[in-house]
Design an enzyme around this catalytic site. Sequence first.
Site, short mmCIF file in Angstrom:
data_model
loop_
_atom_site.label_atom_id
_atom_site.label_comp_id
_atom_site.label_asym_id
_atom_site.label_seq_id
_atom_site.Cartn_x
_atom_site.Cartn_y
_atom_site.Cartn_z
N ILE A 1 -13.56 -14.98 -42.25
CA ILE A 1 -13.20 -13.82 -41.41
C ILE A 1 -12.10 -12.96 -42.05
CG2 ILE A 1 -11.40 -14.97 -40.01
CD1 ILE A 1 -12.69 -13.40 -37.57
N GLY B 1 -11.97 -12.08 -45.08
CA GLY B 1 -12.50 -11.30 -46.20
C GLY B 1 -12.99 -9.93 -45.76
N GLN B 2 -13.50 -9.18 -46.73
CA GLN B 2 -14.01 -7.83 -46.42
C GLN B 2 -15.05 -7.86 -45.29
OE1 GLN B 2 -15.82 -4.47 -49.20
NE2 GLN B 2 -17.39 -6.01 -48.83
N ALA C 1 -16.55 -18.10 -48.91
CA ALA C 1 -17.01 -18.46 -50.25
C ALA C 1 -15.95 -18.12 -51.29
CB ALA C 1 -18.29 -17.68 -50.60
N GLN C 2 -16.01 -18.81 -52.42
CA GLN C 2 -15.33 -18.33 -53.63
C GLN C 2 -16.31 -17.29 -54.14
OE1 GLN C 2 -14.19 -16.82 -56.39
NE2 GLN C 2 -15.48 -18.19 -57.59
N SER D 1 -26.96 -13.74 -51.68
CA SER D 1 -26.51 -12.66 -52.55
C SER D 1 -27.57 -12.21 -53.55
CB SER D 1 -25.28 -13.15 -53.32
OG SER D 1 -25.01 -12.30 -54.41
N GLU E 1 -26.90 -11.60 -56.40
CA GLU E 1 -26.53 -12.27 -57.64
C GLU E 1 -27.52 -13.41 -57.95
OE1 GLU E 1 -24.12 -11.05 -59.52
OE2 GLU E 1 -23.93 -12.67 -60.96
N TYR F 1 -21.47 -19.05 -59.72
CA TYR F 1 -21.52 -18.47 -58.37
C TYR F 1 -22.98 -18.26 -57.95
CZ TYR F 1 -21.38 -14.82 -54.76
OH TYR F 1 -21.59 -14.08 -53.62
N HIS G 1 -21.83 -4.62 -51.70
CA HIS G 1 -21.37 -3.66 -50.69
C HIS G 1 -19.85 -3.62 -50.71
CE1 HIS G 1 -22.39 -7.55 -48.94
NE2 HIS G 1 -21.31 -7.41 -48.18
P1 NAP Z 1 -14.38 -11.92 -49.81
O1 NAP Z 1 -13.74 -10.66 -49.39
O2 NAP Z 1 -14.06 -12.51 -51.12
O3 NAP Z 1 -14.11 -12.99 -48.64
C1 NAP Z 1 -14.36 -14.34 -48.84
C2 NAP Z 1 -13.85 -15.09 -47.65
O4 NAP Z 1 -14.06 -16.51 -47.87
C3 NAP Z 1 -12.34 -14.93 -47.42
O5 NAP Z 1 -12.11 -14.91 -46.04
C4 NAP Z 1 -11.78 -16.18 -48.04
O6 NAP Z 1 -10.52 -16.57 -47.51
C5 NAP Z 1 -12.84 -17.18 -47.63
N1 NAP Z 1 -12.79 -18.41 -48.41
C6 NAP Z 1 -12.66 -18.56 -49.74
N2 NAP Z 1 -12.60 -19.86 -50.07
C7 NAP Z 1 -12.67 -20.55 -48.91
C8 NAP Z 1 -12.65 -21.91 -48.59
N3 NAP Z 1 -12.52 -22.86 -49.52
N4 NAP Z 1 -12.74 -22.28 -47.29
C9 NAP Z 1 -12.84 -21.33 -46.32
N5 NAP Z 1 -12.86 -20.02 -46.56
C10 NAP Z 1 -12.79 -19.63 -47.85
O7 NAP Z 1 -15.99 -11.76 -49.77
P2 NAP Z 1 -16.88 -10.67 -49.02
O8 NAP Z 1 -17.11 -9.53 -49.95
O9 NAP Z 1 -16.34 -10.43 -47.68
O10 NAP Z 1 -18.25 -11.45 -48.91
C11 NAP Z 1 -18.55 -12.27 -47.79
C12 NAP Z 1 -19.64 -13.27 -48.18
O11 NAP Z 1 -20.80 -12.55 -48.59
C13 NAP Z 1 -19.29 -14.19 -49.32
O12 NAP Z 1 -19.93 -15.41 -49.09
C14 NAP Z 1 -19.91 -13.51 -50.53
O13 NAP Z 1 -20.18 -14.46 -51.52
C15 NAP Z 1 -21.15 -12.94 -49.90
N6 NAP Z 1 -21.71 -11.73 -50.53
C16 NAP Z 1 -20.89 -10.66 -50.75
C17 NAP Z 1 -21.43 -9.50 -51.28
C18 NAP Z 1 -20.59 -8.28 -51.53
O14 NAP Z 1 -21.03 -7.39 -52.27
N7 NAP Z 1 -19.40 -8.18 -50.91
C19 NAP Z 1 -22.81 -9.45 -51.59
C20 NAP Z 1 -23.59 -10.56 -51.32
C21 NAP Z 1 -23.04 -11.69 -50.78
P3 NAP Z 1 -9.13 -15.98 -48.13
O15 NAP Z 1 -8.95 -14.63 -47.49
O16 NAP Z 1 -8.14 -16.99 -47.70
O17 NAP Z 1 -9.31 -15.89 -49.61
N1 GDD Z 2 -14.73 -7.52 -61.42
C1 GDD Z 2 -14.83 -6.74 -62.50
N2 GDD Z 2 -13.69 -6.36 -63.14
N3 GDD Z 2 -16.06 -6.36 -62.91
C2 GDD Z 2 -16.13 -5.55 -63.98
C3 GDD Z 2 -15.00 -5.11 -64.68
C4 GDD Z 2 -13.72 -5.54 -64.24
O1 GDD Z 2 -12.69 -5.20 -64.81
N4 GDD Z 2 -15.43 -4.29 -65.68
C5 GDD Z 2 -16.74 -4.24 -65.61
N5 GDD Z 2 -17.20 -5.00 -64.59
C6 GDD Z 2 -18.62 -5.21 -64.24
C7 GDD Z 2 -19.01 -6.67 -64.12
O2 GDD Z 2 -19.24 -7.23 -65.43
C8 GDD Z 2 -20.27 -6.56 -63.28
O3 GDD Z 2 -21.37 -6.28 -64.09
C9 GDD Z 2 -20.00 -5.35 -62.39
O4 GDD Z 2 -18.85 -4.69 -62.94
C10 GDD Z 2 -19.71 -5.68 -60.93
O5 GDD Z 2 -18.69 -6.69 -60.90
P1 GDD Z 2 -17.98 -7.10 -59.52
O6 GDD Z 2 -17.46 -5.89 -58.85
O7 GDD Z 2 -17.05 -8.21 -59.84
O8 GDD Z 2 -19.20 -7.60 -58.61
P2 GDD Z 2 -20.42 -8.57 -58.93
O9 GDD Z 2 -21.66 -7.74 -58.93
O10 GDD Z 2 -20.17 -9.44 -60.07
O11 GDD Z 2 -20.40 -9.53 -57.63
C11 GDD Z 2 -20.27 -8.96 -56.34
O12 GDD Z 2 -21.55 -8.67 -55.80
C12 GDD Z 2 -22.38 -9.80 -55.59
C13 GDD Z 2 -23.72 -9.28 -55.04
O13 GDD Z 2 -24.55 -8.92 -56.09
C14 GDD Z 2 -19.50 -9.97 -55.47
O14 GDD Z 2 -19.17 -9.38 -54.25
C15 GDD Z 2 -20.34 -11.19 -55.19
O15 GDD Z 2 -19.66 -12.03 -54.25
C16 GDD Z 2 -21.69 -10.73 -54.60
O16 GDD Z 2 -22.51 -11.82 -54.30
#
Ligand code: NAP
Ligand code: GDD
Length: 345
Positions: A18, A20-21, A96-97, A139, A141, A163, A193
Site C-alpha cells: 500500500i 508504493g505507487q 514486491a521487490q 507484469s 516484464e 524479477y 505505468h
Molecule cells: P513500488 O512503488 O515499488 O511498491 C512496492 C510496494 O511493495 C511498496 O509498498 C513496498 O514497501 C512493498 N514491499 C517491498 N518489499 C516488501 C516486503 N518484503 N514485504 C512487504 N511489502 C514489501 O511498486 P509499484 O510500481 O507500486 O508496483 C506495484 C506492484 O505491481 C508490484 O508488485 C510491481 O512489481 C507490480 N508491477 C508494477 C508495474 C509498474 O509499472 N509500476 C508494472 C507491472 C507490475 P516499501 O514502501 O516499504 O518499500
Molecule cells: N531504472 C533505470 N534507471 N532504468 C534505466 C536507466 C536508469 O538510469 N537508464 C535507462 N534505463 C532503461 C532500463 O534499462 C529499462 O530498459 C527502461 O529504462 C525502464 O526501466 P525502469 O524504469 O527501471 O522500468 P522496468 O521496465 O525495468 O520495470 C518496471 O516496469 C515493469 C513492467 O514492465 C517496474 O515497474 C517493474 O516493477 C514492472 O514490472
Amino acid sequence: MKTSYPPKNDKRALVTGISGQDGSYLAELLLAKGYEVYGMVRRSSSFNTSRIDHIYQDPHEADVRLRLVYGDQADGSSLDQLVKTIRPDEIYNLGAQSHVRVSFDIPEYTSEVTGLGCLRLLEAIRERELNCRFYQASSSEMYGKCVETPQTERTPFYPRSPYGCAKVYAYWITVNYRESYGLFACNGILFNHESPRRGETFVTRKITRAIAHIVNGLQDKLYLGNLEAKRDWGYAREYVEAMWLMLQQAKPDDYVVATGETHSVREFLEAAFAHAGLDWRKYVEIDPNYYRPTEVDLLVGDASKAKKQLGWEPKTKFNDLVKLMVDADMQMVKDHLAGKGRVAS
Ligand code: NAP
Ligand code: GDD
C-alpha cells in the site's frame, strides 16, 4: 485530521504494497468506493508512508476506513495472521521487490518476496478457507525477450531478470490455485505505468525529477543507462481501476493492461526536457552501471480483452503523461524551496 468518506459498502480489502505507487492510488479508489481498507506495511527504520499520509486516519477516529497493519511478504506467519484476523473480501497483492535492475543484485530476496510472497498469501487463503477474491500484480516484464508483438494474454513468457522469473512463478501459482482449489484469483499483466508517485529510481521519474532539479540549479547532470529500450507507458491512476474491475467480474481471469503504444527511453527524455524548454543532450551522460546483464528491448501490450470484458481503456496519452510528471516534479521542488514541502528523495 478528520476525514469523511462515502457510505460504507461492507467490503473489506487487504492491500499489500500500500505504501508504493499503485498501493496509494488503489487505496484512494477503494476508499472512494466505500471499502474498509487494510494496508500492509513493513517495518522500516524511517517513515515509508509518504504516499499515503494524505489518506492516513488516526485509528482512534470514529469511522476508520483505512488501517495500516504490519507484515512482510517474506514472513508467512504475518500474512496468515492478517488473512485470519481481517478476513478480507478482496486481497490485492501489490507488495514486491519491484526494481528489475536491483533484482540482479538481490536475486534470492527478490524471489522470496516477489515470487514466494504470492504463494504464502494464496496458502493462507486456502488454509483459512477464506472465500475471497485475489489480485496478483503480474507484469509485462514476464514477456522479456518477446516472442511476439504486441503481447497478449496468450503470448508465451521469456523473462530476462530474476524479477521477471519471480513474477512468472507468481503468475503460474495464481493460475494453479484458481484451477486446483477454485479460488477467485486473477492476474493483471500490467505494462509499465508511471505517475508523480513513481519511485525515484525508475527511469521516467528519475528523468522528470532531474529536470526539476536542473531547472532550479540543484543538479548539473543526469546519468542514465540504455536509452534505446522501448516501453508501453501508461498512467498509474488509471491502471488501478483495471485491478478493481478484474475482481468484480463473474469469473476470475487474467488480463493485459496497456496503452498499445511504445516509446523509447530516448523519446521520453526528449519530450520531458522539451516540456521544460531544455535540450537533454546538454545534461545527460551514459553510465554503463545502469545497463542490465540482460535487457528487455521492447514491450507493447494489446489490452483488447480488458476493453471488451472489463470496459477498461487507457485515457492519458504518452505526451500528457510526460507533461504531468514534469509539472508535478517542478511543483514539488518549488514547494520545497519555498519551505512548503519536501523534495522526494
Ligand atoms: P513500488 O512503488 O515499488 O511498491 C512496492 C510496494 O511493495 C511498496 O509498498 C513496498 O514497501 C512493498 N514491499 C517491498 N518489499 C516488501 C516486503 N518484503 N514485504 C512487504 N511489502 C514489501 O511498486 P509499484 O510500481 O507500486 O508496483 C506495484 C506492484 O505491481 C508490484 O508488485 C510491481 O512489481 C507490480 N508491477 C508494477 C508495474 C509498474 O509499472 N509500476 C508494472 C507491472 C507490475 P516499501 O514502501 O516499504 O518499500
Ligand atoms: N531504472 C533505470 N534507471 N532504468 C534505466 C536507466 C536508469 O538510469 N537508464 C535507462 N534505463 C532503461 C532500463 O534499462 C529499462 O530498459 C527502461 O529504462 C525502464 O526501466 P525502469 O524504469 O527501471 O522500468 P522496468 O521496465 O525495468 O520495470 C518496471 O516496469 C515493469 C513492467 O514492465 C517496474 O515497474 C517493474 O516493477 C514492472 O514490472
